[in-house]
Write an enzyme that holds these catalytic residues in place. Sequence first.
Site, PDB file in Angstrom:
ATOM      1  N   ARG A 264       0.841  -1.201   0.000  1.00 51.27           N
ATOM      2  CA  ARG A 264       0.000   0.000   0.000  1.00 51.27           C
ATOM      3  C   ARG A 264       0.872   1.245   0.000  1.00 51.27           C
ATOM      4  O   ARG A 264       1.820   1.345   0.775  1.00 51.27           O
ATOM      5  CB  ARG A 264      -0.909   0.001   1.239  1.00 51.27           C
ATOM      6  CG  ARG A 264      -1.791  -1.236   1.250  1.00 51.27           C
ATOM      7  CD  ARG A 264      -2.802  -1.229   2.362  1.00 51.27           C
ATOM      8  NE  ARG A 264      -3.563  -2.478   2.321  1.00 51.27           N
ATOM      9  CZ  ARG A 264      -4.543  -2.802   3.149  1.00 51.27           C
ATOM     10  NH1 ARG A 264      -4.906  -1.957   4.099  1.00 51.27           N
ATOM     11  NH2 ARG A 264      -5.170  -3.947   3.020  1.00 51.27           N
ATOM     12  N   ARG A 279       2.460   1.933  10.467  1.00 52.07           N
ATOM     13  CA  ARG A 279       1.897   2.051   9.120  1.00 52.07           C
ATOM     14  C   ARG A 279       3.020   1.862   8.118  1.00 52.07           C
ATOM     15  O   ARG A 279       3.920   2.688   8.039  1.00 52.07           O
ATOM     16  CB  ARG A 279       1.230   3.406   8.911  1.00 52.07           C
ATOM     17  CG  ARG A 279       0.729   3.581   7.475  1.00 52.07           C
ATOM     18  CD  ARG A 279      -0.072   4.835   7.311  1.00 52.07           C
ATOM     19  NE  ARG A 279      -1.298   4.792   8.096  1.00 52.07           N
ATOM     20  CZ  ARG A 279      -2.152   5.808   8.173  1.00 52.07           C
ATOM     21  NH1 ARG A 279      -1.916   6.922   7.543  1.00 52.07           N
ATOM     22  NH2 ARG A 279      -3.246   5.690   8.894  1.00 52.07           N
ATOM     23  N   GLU A 351      -5.523  -0.938  14.687  1.00 50.38           N
ATOM     24  CA  GLU A 351      -6.400  -1.774  13.880  1.00 50.38           C
ATOM     25  C   GLU A 351      -5.590  -2.941  13.309  1.00 50.38           C
ATOM     26  O   GLU A 351      -4.607  -2.735  12.602  1.00 50.38           O
ATOM     27  CB  GLU A 351      -6.982  -0.940  12.732  1.00 50.38           C
ATOM     28  CG  GLU A 351      -7.905  -1.723  11.826  1.00 50.38           C
ATOM     29  CD  GLU A 351      -8.253  -0.945  10.554  1.00 50.38           C
ATOM     30  OE1 GLU A 351      -8.240   0.300  10.595  1.00 50.38           O
ATOM     31  OE2 GLU A 351      -8.522  -1.609   9.537  1.00 50.38           O
ATOM     32  N   SER A 354     -10.027  -6.093   9.818  1.00 51.66           N
ATOM     33  CA  SER A 354     -11.221  -5.412   9.350  1.00 51.66           C
ATOM     34  C   SER A 354     -12.043  -6.494   8.671  1.00 51.66           C
ATOM     35  O   SER A 354     -11.558  -7.164   7.763  1.00 51.66           O
ATOM     36  CB  SER A 354     -10.800  -4.329   8.353  1.00 51.66           C
ATOM     37  OG  SER A 354     -11.845  -3.429   8.165  1.00 51.66           O
ATOM     38  N   ARG A 393       1.281  -4.919  12.893  1.00 47.13           N
ATOM     39  CA  ARG A 393       0.771  -4.301  14.125  1.00 47.13           C
ATOM     40  C   ARG A 393       0.616  -5.337  15.237  1.00 47.13           C
ATOM     41  O   ARG A 393       0.694  -5.001  16.424  1.00 47.13           O
ATOM     42  CB  ARG A 393      -0.554  -3.599  13.846  1.00 47.13           C
ATOM     43  CG  ARG A 393      -0.347  -2.353  12.990  1.00 47.13           C
ATOM     44  CD  ARG A 393      -1.647  -1.749  12.563  1.00 47.13           C
ATOM     45  NE  ARG A 393      -1.431  -0.692  11.590  1.00 47.13           N
ATOM     46  CZ  ARG A 393      -2.389  -0.181  10.831  1.00 47.13           C
ATOM     47  NH1 ARG A 393      -3.634  -0.642  10.948  1.00 47.13           N
ATOM     48  NH2 ARG A 393      -2.123   0.762   9.976  1.00 47.13           N
TER      49      ARG A 393
END
Length: 425
Positions: A264, A279, A351, A354, A393
């Site tokens: 990403r 991130r 997070e 998801s 994470r």
Amino acid sequence: MHDIRLLRDQLDHLREGMRRRGKLAEFGPLLDRAESLEKERRAAITELEGQQARRNKLTQEVAQLRKAGGDATALIAEGRAIGDDIAALEQRKNDAEAAVQAMLYELPNITLPEVPEGDETRNTVVKSWGTPREDSTGIMPHWEKGAELGILDLQRGAKVTGSGFIVYRGAGAKLVRALMNMMLDAHTEEHGYEEAWVPLVVNRASMTGTGQLPKFEDDMYGIPEEELFLIPTAEVPVTNLYRDEILELGDLPKGLCAYSACFRREAGSAGKDTRGLLRVHQFDKVALVRYATPENSREQLELLTSHAESMLERLELPYRRLLLAAGDTGFSSAMTYDLEVFAPAVGKWLEVSSCSVFTDFQARRANIRYRPAPGEKPRFVHTLNGSALAFSRIIASLIEHHQQPDGSVRIPDALQPYFGRAVLR
RNA sequence: GGAUAGGUGGCCGAGUGGUUGAAGGCACCGGUCUCGAAAACCGGCGUACCGGCAACGGUACCGUGAGUUCGAAUCUCACCCUGUCCGCCA
């Protein structure tokens, strides 16, 4: 993508969906334009098909006349004129169609009624598990601890590629392997998923099928010469496995899981929210994908989410489950649960998963259908997916949450058989 | 990368300019027969879109796109994909 027919008879429904996302100002004018373009499209089709019918008839007359040995010169001239007309009408139809299509591709999914209206401030915690470590005294942030333990080499990752590209070393590299194996084993052996190992690069049609394109092209790494893209998640290749196919009812619900690296661009952001592993541009993830009938897709979301949660419980990481508000729900999703773990030194919930149900939004784009009964018309399936889990994470949280007073990091029991030791020091 | 063959309906497969949406077969649905099933026989059976309350009418679709033509599954060009052979390679 929505059914184009909604522009005709359920425009209010679309408008209401955009309003619940807080995006009516953005999409209201687009909806109005789409509605009138759709009318124009139909008018052009009606006219075009009328001319085509004329031509077909004329063509038959020419054939018959020729057969009878007559002179068809006049008819052929007429046919030529109709042909010009048809070409113009075709252009008109194609223009309108392309414009409507482009707008439909821009429009996010409608969220389910139970999804709260509004922006991310309306996200609600619907479940909590375990006790986060509120007192961070003496806990080193994961990037410091990781460097100290020799398992994270952020500097050299930046040198080799750039910032946001992580090098795991020694036990760190093995930790990645251990997480991958633990998760894949659990999903295949306990949760009934078929494992897939998929390409990390996909074509435009696949990216469009799951909703990343055309809208989010800037977020993707691409290989322009080949019209290929690096996947942002294994959801893309796995969901597209059945693009343009018809599934048997007996195959549903169907679950696939896949490990993949994920890419990403995460353009823009840099700063404290992106330190260490928070991130990154490339990370590892085990993805879950489910195909379901419209009747049971909602309950499949609960099942899928529970599979993701069980990974966190095995890793003994306290987590909370958020039901995302409409405005925070992803473009393609109709309802999303986020799972967050607490990283005490960072002082934040991260997070790590998801889980979403996409209703028929992806299935319509990717043309994935199922036959409800032999001889019946195929219908679009409902697709779901969830991360279970994203590693970077998790590793951050693992290093912080399981950090011991002596500075070592405890490895959760469930991970030990895969990692081969009980503690990192 | 080079050479070569080929891409037709859910599947197999015929079809090389004019009632071809497309023979035939398989599968599927309904029926006859049967105590029941199988077999056999009879009938049905593509998708999408436009118009219409409907009955129904129309249009498009033979890998994709462009072209030739009054008319294209059929001819031309480009591209994509698959098989086979050769070369290269982890």
